[in-house]
Design an enzyme around this catalytic site. Structure first.
Site, PDB file in Angstrom:
ATOM      1  N   LYS A 201       1.724   1.934  10.107  1.00 56.90           N
ATOM      2  CA  LYS A 201       2.328   1.153   9.036  1.00 56.90           C
ATOM      3  C   LYS A 201       3.841   1.338   9.106  1.00 56.90           C
ATOM      4  O   LYS A 201       4.351   2.457   8.967  1.00 56.90           O
ATOM      5  CB  LYS A 201       1.793   1.639   7.693  1.00 56.90           C
ATOM      6  CG  LYS A 201       2.398   0.891   6.514  1.00 56.90           C
ATOM      7  CD  LYS A 201       1.704   1.242   5.226  1.00 56.90           C
ATOM      8  CE  LYS A 201       2.323   0.519   4.050  1.00 56.90           C
ATOM      9  NZ  LYS A 201       1.658   0.859   2.802  1.00 56.90           N
ATOM     10  N   LYS A 256       0.242  -2.768  10.636  1.00 53.19           N
ATOM     11  CA  LYS A 256       0.819  -3.499   9.522  1.00 53.19           C
ATOM     12  C   LYS A 256       2.336  -3.362   9.531  1.00 53.19           C
ATOM     13  O   LYS A 256       2.809  -2.242   9.725  1.00 53.19           O
ATOM     14  CB  LYS A 256       0.241  -2.890   8.245  1.00 53.19           C
ATOM     15  CG  LYS A 256       0.761  -3.455   6.970  1.00 53.19           C
ATOM     16  CD  LYS A 256       0.188  -2.670   5.834  1.00 53.19           C
ATOM     17  CE  LYS A 256       0.884  -3.152   4.568  1.00 53.19           C
ATOM     18  NZ  LYS A 256       0.702  -2.275   3.477  1.00 53.19           N
TER      19      LYS A 256
HETATM   20  C1  PBG Z   1       1.065   0.461  -0.728  1.00 54.32           C
HETATM   21  C2  PBG Z   1       0.866  -0.793   0.019  1.00 54.32           C
HETATM   22  C3  PBG Z   1       1.847  -1.722   0.367  1.00 54.32           C
HETATM   23  C4  PBG Z   1       1.176  -2.787   0.954  1.00 54.32           C
HETATM   24  C5  PBG Z   1      -0.186  -2.482   0.972  1.00 54.32           C
HETATM   25  N1  PBG Z   1      -0.359  -1.230   0.403  1.00 54.32           N
HETATM   26  C6  PBG Z   1       3.304  -1.758   0.118  1.00 54.32           C
HETATM   27  C7  PBG Z   1       4.138  -0.625   0.486  1.00 54.32           C
HETATM   28  O1  PBG Z   1       3.789   0.219   1.302  1.00 54.32           O
HETATM   29  O2  PBG Z   1       5.226  -0.560  -0.094  1.00 54.32           O
HETATM   30  C8  PBG Z   1       1.839  -4.043   1.424  1.00 54.32           C
HETATM   31  C9  PBG Z   1       0.975  -5.239   1.493  1.00 54.32           C
HETATM   32  C10 PBG Z   1       1.705  -6.528   1.592  1.00 54.32           C
HETATM   33  O3  PBG Z   1       2.951  -6.595   1.647  1.00 54.32           O
HETATM   34  O4  PBG Z   1       0.999  -7.547   1.602  1.00 54.32           O
HETATM   35  N2  PBG Z   1       0.976   1.643  -0.078  1.00 54.32           N
END
Ligand code: PBG
Length: 334
Positions: A201, A256
């Site tokens: 991520k 992601k």
């Molecule tokens: C939280 C989380 C996030 C997303 C999914 N889970 C945001 C972040 O890490 O700040 C993002 C999903 C999206 O932008 O569609 N941990």
């Protein structure tokens, strides 16, 4: 006659000349089975709040979420990913509402599993919807504390499993959390609860609309989440992250964001032996939806093409806010 492999013995257009030829040689297909629909849940009943930065996406109260889950099932969507929108009065520094077994998310999971048992339920394991600062963990001495956060995440994963969540999805990027969660699940006999690790991520600008939707912008400063989410420049590190999480007990790993990281999806797929999922995140959805709304291209065609690209790169399934919309167009055989 020229040797085969050169023109005119080889005419690449022969296999493209008609629909049936194209269908016969197609290497990648996209079906509803590949799509996971994210869903934002809010307190209340009969509530449906549009999310301004995500056209077509709404926050739903549990009753409406159950109806939505039934529609997803009718369209052949295998699973939903639930995200809670927590009242600001319930947020604090510790994100303690995350481990309350009666919290909004746990009640939503239980209600959906009861009404629509055959749709899989995925829940994030991370503290950001619950903390006032908007970080995914406990913020101590100007940074998110790894090991103390993991202890809370383990409790969060257990209350979700207890509520009926099928797949816990740690999205926090703490080190060691997959192993800790897997041990706790086994100890408590949740032997079939899957772990979908957000293993790769990146610290990304593309999460903007999501933070809007769940109200987790908090007081994230310029540093943002860069001390725990990955640097966009790195691929080798992605392979180490994915391999570690598989070794710790992840059933599936995720990359992601999606579209700007298709190279990473392909690299991770080649490196580990578990299914790889990808997340077409909120900013990507907004980008495609807003461009289509401005007349740049056909919305459904652009989404289908982008989602097919995820499959081509090696993703087994894709989280996308357009999942149900696109499933509709696939079942219609457009
Ligand atoms: C939280 C989380 C996030 C997303 C999914 N889970 C945001 C972040 O890490 O700040 C993002 C999903 C999206 O932008 O569609 N941990």
């Amino acid at each position: 006659m020229p040797s085969s492999g050169s023109f005119p013995a080889t005419r690449m257009r022969r296999v493209r000349a008609t629909s049936w030829r194209r269908r016969l040689v197609r290497e990648t297909v996209l079906t509803a089975d590949d799509l996971i629909q994210p869903l934002f849940v809010v307190e209340g009943s009969g509530v449906r709040q549009d999310v301004a930065s995500l056209p077509g996406v709404a926050r739903l109260s549990i009753d409406n979420a159950v109806t939505f889950a039934k529609e997803a099932q009718a369209l052949g969507i295998p699973a939903l990913a639930l995200f809670p929108v927590i009242d600001s009065a319930l947020k604090n520094d510790q994100g303690s509402e995350a481990v309350n077994p009666k919290n909004l998310l746990c009640r939503a999971v239980a209600a959906i599993k009861k009404a629509v048992p055959d749709v899989g339920i995925i829940c994030d394991v991370a503290l950001d919807p619950y903390t006032v600062h908007g970080h995914d963990g406990l913020f101590i001495d100007d940074d998110v504390a790894n090991d103390a956060t993991v202890e809370v995440l383990v409790k969060q994963a257990l209350v979700l499993a207890e509520a009926g969540c099928d797949i816990v999805a740690p999205s926090d990027m703490m080190d060691g959390r997959i192993g800790a969660i897997r041990r706790a699940l086994e100890d408590k006999k949740f032997v079939n609860t899957m772990i979908l690790s957000y293993a790769v991520k990146y610290a990304s600008a593309f999460y903007g609309p999501f933070r809007d939707a769940v109200g987790s912008k908090g007081a994230l400063g310029a540093k943002g989440k860069h001390t725990y989410q990955m640097d966009a420049a790195n691929t080798g590190e992605a392979l180490r992250e994915a391999a570690l999480d598989v070794a710790e007990g992840a059933d599936i790993v995720m990359v992601k964001p999606g579209m700007p990281y298709l190279d990473v999806i392909a690299a991770v797929k080649a490196h580990v032996n578990v299914p790889v999922f990808a997340y077409q995140v909120s900013g990507e959805y907004a980008m495609l939806s807003l461009a289509a709304a401005n007349g740049a291209f056909d919305r459904d065609a652009a989404f289908r093409e982008s989602l097919l690209a995820f499959k081509r790169a090696g993703a087994s399934a894709i989280l996308t806010y357009a999942a149900m919309d696109i499933a509709r167009t696939l079942t219609g055989k457009v």
